[in-house]
Design a protein around this motif. Structure first.
Motif, PDB file in Angstrom:
ATOM      1  N   ALA A 116       0.846  -1.212   0.000  1.00 23.45           N
ATOM      2  CA  ALA A 116       0.000   0.000   0.000  1.00 23.45           C
ATOM      3  C   ALA A 116       0.875   1.254   0.000  1.00 23.45           C
ATOM      4  O   ALA A 116       0.567   2.231  -0.703  1.00 23.45           O
ATOM      5  CB  ALA A 116      -0.924  -0.014   1.215  1.00 23.45           C
ATOM      6  N   ALA A 117       1.979   1.215   0.747  1.00 25.90           N
ATOM      7  CA  ALA A 117       2.869   2.385   0.794  1.00 25.90           C
ATOM      8  C   ALA A 117       3.520   2.622  -0.571  1.00 25.90           C
ATOM      9  O   ALA A 117       3.575   3.756  -1.048  1.00 25.90           O
ATOM     10  CB  ALA A 117       3.938   2.181   1.871  1.00 25.90           C
ATOM     11  N   HIS A 118       3.987   1.543  -1.215  1.00 28.81           N
ATOM     12  CA  HIS A 118       4.609   1.708  -2.540  1.00 28.81           C
ATOM     13  C   HIS A 118       3.606   2.257  -3.554  1.00 28.81           C
ATOM     14  O   HIS A 118       3.961   3.035  -4.426  1.00 28.81           O
ATOM     15  CB  HIS A 118       5.160   0.374  -3.055  1.00 28.81           C
ATOM     16  N   LEU A 119       2.345   1.811  -3.445  1.00 24.01           N
ATOM     17  CA  LEU A 119       1.329   2.261  -4.412  1.00 24.01           C
ATOM     18  C   LEU A 119       0.662   3.570  -3.988  1.00 24.01           C
ATOM     19  O   LEU A 119      -0.142   4.132  -4.735  1.00 24.01           O
ATOM     20  CB  LEU A 119       0.255   1.176  -4.595  1.00 24.01           C
ATOM     21  N   ASP A 120       0.972   3.987  -2.752  1.00 19.54           N
ATOM     22  CA  ASP A 120       0.396   5.218  -2.197  1.00 19.54           C
ATOM     23  C   ASP A 120      -1.135   5.171  -2.209  1.00 19.54           C
ATOM     24  O   ASP A 120      -1.802   6.072  -2.722  1.00 19.54           O
ATOM     25  CB  ASP A 120       0.925   6.435  -2.986  1.00 19.54           C
ATOM     26  N   ILE A 121      -1.680   4.072  -1.663  1.00 20.46           N
ATOM     27  CA  ILE A 121      -3.143   3.930  -1.565  1.00 20.46           C
ATOM     28  C   ILE A 121      -3.508   3.669  -0.100  1.00 20.46           C
ATOM     29  O   ILE A 121      -2.670   3.185   0.673  1.00 20.46           O
ATOM     30  CB  ILE A 121      -3.685   2.788  -2.465  1.00 20.46           C
ATOM     31  N   PRO A 122      -4.745   3.967   0.298  1.00 23.27           N
ATOM     32  CA  PRO A 122      -5.153   3.707   1.689  1.00 23.27           C
ATOM     33  C   PRO A 122      -5.220   2.207   1.977  1.00 23.27           C
ATOM     34  O   PRO A 122      -5.440   1.406   1.063  1.00 23.27           O
ATOM     35  CB  PRO A 122      -6.534   4.350   1.795  1.00 23.27           C
ATOM     36  N   PHE A 123      -5.027   1.832   3.258  1.00 23.01           N
ATOM     37  CA  PHE A 123      -5.122   0.415   3.604  1.00 23.01           C
ATOM     38  C   PHE A 123      -5.632   0.263   5.033  1.00 23.01           C
ATOM     39  O   PHE A 123      -5.579   1.194   5.835  1.00 23.01           O
ATOM     40  CB  PHE A 123      -3.768  -0.302   3.453  1.00 23.01           C
ATOM     41  N   ALA A 124      -6.125  -0.943   5.324  1.00 22.24           N
ATOM     42  CA  ALA A 124      -6.486  -1.295   6.705  1.00 22.24           C
ATOM     43  C   ALA A 124      -5.992  -2.708   6.965  1.00 22.24           C
ATOM     44  O   ALA A 124      -6.126  -3.579   6.095  1.00 22.24           O
ATOM     45  CB  ALA A 124      -8.002  -1.225   6.902  1.00 22.24           C
ATOM     46  N   ALA A 125      -5.416  -2.909   8.146  1.00 23.02           N
ATOM     47  CA  ALA A 125      -4.950  -4.243   8.523  1.00 23.02           C
ATOM     48  C   ALA A 125      -5.972  -4.893   9.459  1.00 23.02           C
ATOM     49  O   ALA A 125      -6.794  -4.206  10.060  1.00 23.02           O
ATOM     50  CB  ALA A 125      -3.600  -4.139   9.219  1.00 23.02           C
ATOM     51  N   PHE A 126      -5.920  -6.211   9.565  1.00 19.82           N
ATOM     52  CA  PHE A 126      -6.778  -6.993  10.473  1.00 19.82           C
ATOM     53  C   PHE A 126      -8.270  -6.803  10.183  1.00 19.82           C
ATOM     54  O   PHE A 126      -9.075  -6.617  11.098  1.00 19.82           O
ATOM     55  CB  PHE A 126      -6.486  -6.653  11.940  1.00 19.82           C
ATOM     56  N   VAL A 127      -8.639  -6.829   8.914  1.00 22.27           N
ATOM     57  CA  VAL A 127     -10.051  -6.659   8.548  1.00 22.27           C
ATOM     58  C   VAL A 127     -10.809  -7.957   8.842  1.00 22.27           C
ATOM     59  O   VAL A 127     -10.383  -9.045   8.445  1.00 22.27           O
ATOM     60  CB  VAL A 127     -10.181  -6.264   7.048  1.00 22.27           C
ATOM     61  N   SER A 128     -11.930  -7.823   9.572  1.00 19.92           N
ATOM     62  CA  SER A 128     -12.702  -9.010   9.951  1.00 19.92           C
ATOM     63  C   SER A 128     -14.009  -9.124   9.181  1.00 19.92           C
ATOM     64  O   SER A 128     -14.667 -10.160   9.233  1.00 19.92           O
ATOM     65  CB  SER A 128     -12.993  -8.991  11.451  1.00 19.92           C
ATOM     66  N   ARG A 129     -14.409  -8.047   8.459  1.00 23.31           N
ATOM     67  CA  ARG A 129     -15.669  -8.113   7.704  1.00 23.31           C
ATOM     68  C   ARG A 129     -15.718  -6.998   6.664  1.00 23.31           C
ATOM     69  O   ARG A 129     -15.325  -5.863   6.974  1.00 23.31           O
ATOM     70  CB  ARG A 129     -16.856  -7.955   8.674  1.00 23.31           C
ATOM     71  N   VAL A 130     -16.168  -7.367   5.471  1.00 27.75           N
ATOM     72  CA  VAL A 130     -16.469  -6.325   4.477  1.00 27.75           C
ATOM     73  C   VAL A 130     -17.954  -6.051   4.609  1.00 27.75           C
ATOM     74  O   VAL A 130     -18.787  -6.933   4.371  1.00 27.75           O
ATOM     75  CB  VAL A 130     -16.126  -6.785   3.044  1.00 27.75           C
ATOM     76  N   ILE A 131     -18.290  -4.840   5.031  1.00 26.59           N
ATOM     77  CA  ILE A 131     -19.701  -4.520   5.265  1.00 26.59           C
ATOM     78  C   ILE A 131     -20.383  -4.105   3.964  1.00 26.59           C
ATOM     79  O   ILE A 131     -21.496  -4.525   3.670  1.00 26.59           O
ATOM     80  CB  ILE A 131     -19.818  -3.397   6.332  1.00 26.59           C
ATOM     81  N   LYS A 132     -19.703  -3.304   3.172  1.00 26.33           N
ATOM     82  CA  LYS A 132     -20.304  -2.834   1.917  1.00 26.33           C
ATOM     83  C   LYS A 132     -19.193  -2.492   0.935  1.00 26.33           C
ATOM     84  O   LYS A 132     -18.161  -1.965   1.340  1.00 26.33           O
ATOM     85  CB  LYS A 132     -21.132  -1.570   2.210  1.00 26.33           C
ATOM     86  N   GLY A 139     -10.994  -3.237  20.462  1.00 29.00           N
ATOM     87  CA  GLY A 139     -12.291  -3.770  20.022  1.00 29.00           C
ATOM     88  C   GLY A 139     -12.377  -3.814  18.526  1.00 29.00           C
ATOM     89  O   GLY A 139     -11.479  -4.324  17.869  1.00 29.00           O
ATOM     90  N   LYS A 140     -13.467  -3.237  17.991  1.00 33.15           N
ATOM     91  CA  LYS A 140     -13.661  -3.251  16.534  1.00 33.15           C
ATOM     92  C   LYS A 140     -13.853  -1.838  16.026  1.00 33.15           C
ATOM     93  O   LYS A 140     -14.457  -1.011  16.713  1.00 33.15           O
ATOM     94  CB  LYS A 140     -14.886  -4.096  16.180  1.00 33.15           C
ATOM     95  N   GLU A 141     -13.345  -1.571  14.830  1.00 35.11           N
ATOM     96  CA  GLU A 141     -13.528  -0.252  14.222  1.00 35.11           C
ATOM     97  C   GLU A 141     -14.250  -0.431  12.888  1.00 35.11           C
ATOM     98  O   GLU A 141     -14.001  -1.408  12.187  1.00 35.11           O
ATOM     99  CB  GLU A 141     -12.169   0.388  13.897  1.00 35.11           C
ATOM    100  N   ILE A 142     -15.117   0.501  12.554  1.00 37.95           N
ATOM    101  CA  ILE A 142     -15.746   0.510  11.226  1.00 37.95           C
ATOM    102  C   ILE A 142     -15.090   1.649  10.439  1.00 37.95           C
ATOM    103  O   ILE A 142     -15.061   2.787  10.924  1.00 37.95           O
ATOM    104  CB  ILE A 142     -17.272   0.789  11.318  1.00 37.95           C
ATOM    105  N   LEU A 143     -14.545   1.326   9.281  1.00 40.17           N
ATOM    106  CA  LEU A 143     -13.853   2.339   8.474  1.00 40.17           C
ATOM    107  C   LEU A 143     -14.442   2.372   7.072  1.00 40.17           C
ATOM    108  O   LEU A 143     -14.875   1.345   6.557  1.00 40.17           O
ATOM    109  CB  LEU A 143     -12.362   2.022   8.362  1.00 40.17           C
ATOM    110  N   GLU A 144     -14.423   3.566   6.487  1.00 33.12           N
ATOM    111  CA  GLU A 144     -14.860   3.713   5.108  1.00 33.12           C
ATOM    112  C   GLU A 144     -13.695   4.262   4.302  1.00 33.12           C
ATOM    113  O   GLU A 144     -12.948   5.110   4.796  1.00 33.12           O
ATOM    114  CB  GLU A 144     -16.035   4.702   5.065  1.00 33.12           C
ATOM    115  N   SER A 145     -13.490   3.766   3.097  1.00 34.62           N
ATOM    116  CA  SER A 145     -12.397   4.258   2.267  1.00 34.62           C
ATOM    117  C   SER A 145     -12.823   4.322   0.814  1.00 34.62           C
ATOM    118  O   SER A 145     -13.673   3.559   0.370  1.00 34.62           O
ATOM    119  CB  SER A 145     -11.187   3.332   2.395  1.00 34.62           C
ATOM    120  N   VAL A 146     -12.151   5.205   0.097  1.00 38.34           N
ATOM    121  CA  VAL A 146     -12.312   5.205  -1.361  1.00 38.34           C
ATOM    122  C   VAL A 146     -11.482   4.055  -1.918  1.00 38.34           C
ATOM    123  O   VAL A 146     -10.598   3.523  -1.241  1.00 38.34           O
ATOM    124  CB  VAL A 146     -11.828   6.541  -1.976  1.00 38.34           C
TER     125      VAL A 146
END
Ligand code: FAD
Length: 259
Positions: A132-148, A163-170
């Motif tokens: 992700a750093a080489h491509l310069d794109i956003p990332f999230a580690a330890f994802v447990s579910r794709v909500i949408k 605990g758990k975090e809900i994140l939204e990204s482009v």
């Protein structure tokens, strides 16, 4: 939607041979399997493909025998397999590995890249974030579910220390996944036959515009100083119910264990 998944071949055994001079795992001698976390990455990729009518591109960097894990990925729903292989990649540390994978991924411009949370042999958990750093794109580690997910954005749930975090990204977006996110499907007979008939794409360092400065051993700023098997000095003692009621004994055993 273009979905890329990164799969690492890891030894299918606890009996790993290590070259004493270099600390290098001698992968040539052991049968390789898909890193267990990457099976979940693959399953998530195939699930996204099914909901978005996408295409799954499986990537691995490793010796020629890593072809087998690409064929397994094809039998479980991937559409194309890419093998990064060649002497120029030998001795790559996590920086050089993530650089090579990033350059290969850049060539197909995926909307989403999925990795396992870590490889069970190298265990650094650096390659996903490194890509992700080489491509310069956003990332999230330890994802447990794709909500949408749709063509423009993704909403995920990730595990954190608190605990758990809900994140939204482009998109484009990279995520590393944990076991909790899904149950990998088995391959069917027809898909196994399909996988055997597929042609894999072979990529070497010069295809990616890489030079010895940024690939392989010479492009790797870190080195393994030494590697050894941990010594188990502590012993296990079975306590009876009478022992457990003896407060002083339990405290003394706990203190000894912490020394
Ligand atoms: C100094 C140094 C020298 C090394 N020399 C060698 C060597 O000579 N030969 C050798 O085989 N290894 C070598 N390695 C190990 C190699 O760098 C790692 O195997 C590789 O970078 C992956 O790191 P990891 O196992 O910690 O993966 P992690 O970062 O824990 O993996 C996370 C995720 O990234 C993806 N991923 C990781 N590696 C790959 C891959 N190769 N292909 C596709 N996806 C991947 C997977 O999705 C995986 O679940 C060396 C490492 C170091 C630090």
């Amino acid at each position: 939607m273009k979905i890329a998944v990164c799969l690492k071949q890891v030894p299918d055994t606890l009996e790993i041979d290590i070259e004493p001079e270099t600390g290098r795992i001698m992968r040539e001698k052991v049968r390789g399997v898909i890193n267990p976390y990457d099976l979940h990455a693959l399953e998530e990729a195939v699930k996204i493909k099914e909901t978005t009518k996408g295409r799954v591109f499986a990537f691995t960097m490793g010796p020629q025998q890593s072809e087998s894990i690409l064929r397994e990925a094809l039998s479980k729903g991937a559409d194309e397999g890419f093998l990064l292989s060649g002497r120029e990649f030998a001795g790559s540390d996590t920086l050089a590995t993530s650089k090579a994978l990033a350059e290969a991924l850049r060539r197909i411009s995926p909307d989403i890249i999925i990795c396992g949370k870590q490889a069970v042999d190298g265990d650094t958990a650096q390659v996903g974030p490194g890509i992700a750093a080489h491509l310069d794109i956003p990332f999230a580690a330890f994802v447990s579910r794709v909500i949408k997910i749709n063509q423009k954005k993704i909403i995920i749930e990730r595990l954190s220390d608190s605990g758990k975090e809900i994140l939204e990204s482009v998109l484009p977006f990279l995520m590393t996944v944990v076991r909790e996110c899904n149950t990998p499907r088995p391959a069917g007979i027809n898909s196994m036959l399909f996988a055997l008939s597929c042609t894999l794409k072979h990529i070497n360092a010069s295809d990616l515009g890489l030079t010895p400065d940024n690939s392989g051993l010479t492009g790797s700023p870190t080195s393994v100083a030494s590697i050894s098997v941990a010594e188990h000095k502590k012993q296990c003692r079975r306590l009876s119910s009478a022992d457990i009621k003896n407060y002083e004994l339990v405290v003394n055993l706990a203190k000894a264990a912490l020394q």
